[in-house]
Design a protein around this motif. Structure first.
Motif, short mmCIF file in Angstrom:
data_model
loop_
_atom_site.label_atom_id
_atom_site.label_comp_id
_atom_site.label_asym_id
_atom_site.label_seq_id
_atom_site.Cartn_x
_atom_site.Cartn_y
_atom_site.Cartn_z
N VAL A 173 25.14 57.47 74.54
CA VAL A 173 24.96 58.29 73.38
C VAL A 173 26.20 58.51 72.72
O VAL A 173 26.13 59.06 71.62
CB VAL A 173 24.42 59.65 73.97
CG1 VAL A 173 23.07 59.66 74.43
CG2 VAL A 173 25.33 60.32 74.91
N MET A 174 27.29 57.83 73.14
CA MET A 174 28.68 57.91 72.56
C MET A 174 29.72 57.07 73.23
O MET A 174 29.52 56.68 74.45
CB MET A 174 29.18 59.41 72.36
CG MET A 174 30.04 59.88 73.50
SD MET A 174 30.44 61.78 73.35
CE MET A 174 31.71 61.91 72.14
N GLU A 175 30.58 56.56 72.32
CA GLU A 175 31.57 55.75 72.77
C GLU A 175 33.04 56.47 72.74
O GLU A 175 33.08 57.20 71.97
CB GLU A 175 31.87 54.49 72.06
CG GLU A 175 30.92 53.42 72.20
CD GLU A 175 31.20 52.38 71.50
OE1 GLU A 175 30.88 51.24 71.77
OE2 GLU A 175 31.72 52.34 70.39
N ILE A 176 33.91 56.57 73.88
CA ILE A 176 35.06 57.23 74.06
C ILE A 176 36.25 56.20 73.93
O ILE A 176 35.90 55.22 74.75
CB ILE A 176 35.17 58.01 75.30
CG1 ILE A 176 34.01 59.10 74.88
CG2 ILE A 176 36.54 58.72 75.42
CD1 ILE A 176 33.93 60.26 76.12
N ALA A 177 37.03 56.29 72.95
CA ALA A 177 38.36 55.27 73.14
C ALA A 177 39.34 55.97 74.53
O ALA A 177 39.57 56.86 74.69
CB ALA A 177 39.23 55.65 71.81
N ARG A 178 39.27 54.56 75.37
CA ARG A 178 40.20 54.89 76.47
C ARG A 178 40.47 53.72 76.93
O ARG A 178 40.08 52.57 76.95
CB ARG A 178 39.01 55.24 77.69
CG ARG A 178 38.46 56.60 77.78
CD ARG A 178 39.19 57.82 78.52
NE ARG A 178 39.53 57.25 79.74
CZ ARG A 178 38.90 57.90 80.74
NH1 ARG A 178 37.68 58.59 80.55
NH2 ARG A 178 39.35 57.57 81.99
N SER A 179 41.92 53.57 77.06
CA SER A 179 42.69 52.24 77.46
C SER A 179 42.90 51.96 78.99
O SER A 179 43.57 51.19 79.39
CB SER A 179 44.04 52.25 76.48
OG SER A 179 44.68 53.08 76.99
#
Length: 88
Positions: A25-31
């Motif tokens: 339902v969503m993407e989260i920017a995580r490195s």
């Protein structure tokens, strides 16, 4: 109680996203985690044996390193195989 009927809860935190088992339902920017890793579960899913009753609603990481391909899986960067060759 549901286990008695063969229904099990799917809680996929830190697993690789699988569109057959999860609903992103969503993407989260995580490195700090590989791209495609589930980093948040909004709603647990349910399965009965190998069938999905309700997919888990999840947030998926993007922007991190690519996950290592599983042994025997095709190269994800390779172009798709053409089932029908071009006429000629």
């Amino acid at each position: 109680m549901l286990e008695r009927y063969g229904i099990r809860r799917v809680q996929p935190m830190n697993e690789i996203f699988n569109p057959h088992l999860h609903q992103a339902v969503m993407e989260i920017a995580r490195s700090d985690v590989p791209t495609g890793t589930i980093v948040q579960v909004f709603q647990a899913g349910f399965m009965i044996e190998d069938r999905v009753l309700r997919p888990a609603m999840v947030a998926v990481a993007k922007g991190g390193p690519r996950p290592a391909p599983a042994e025997g899986s095709p190269d994800p960067t390779a172009p798709p195989a053409n089932e029908n060759p071009p006429p000629g």
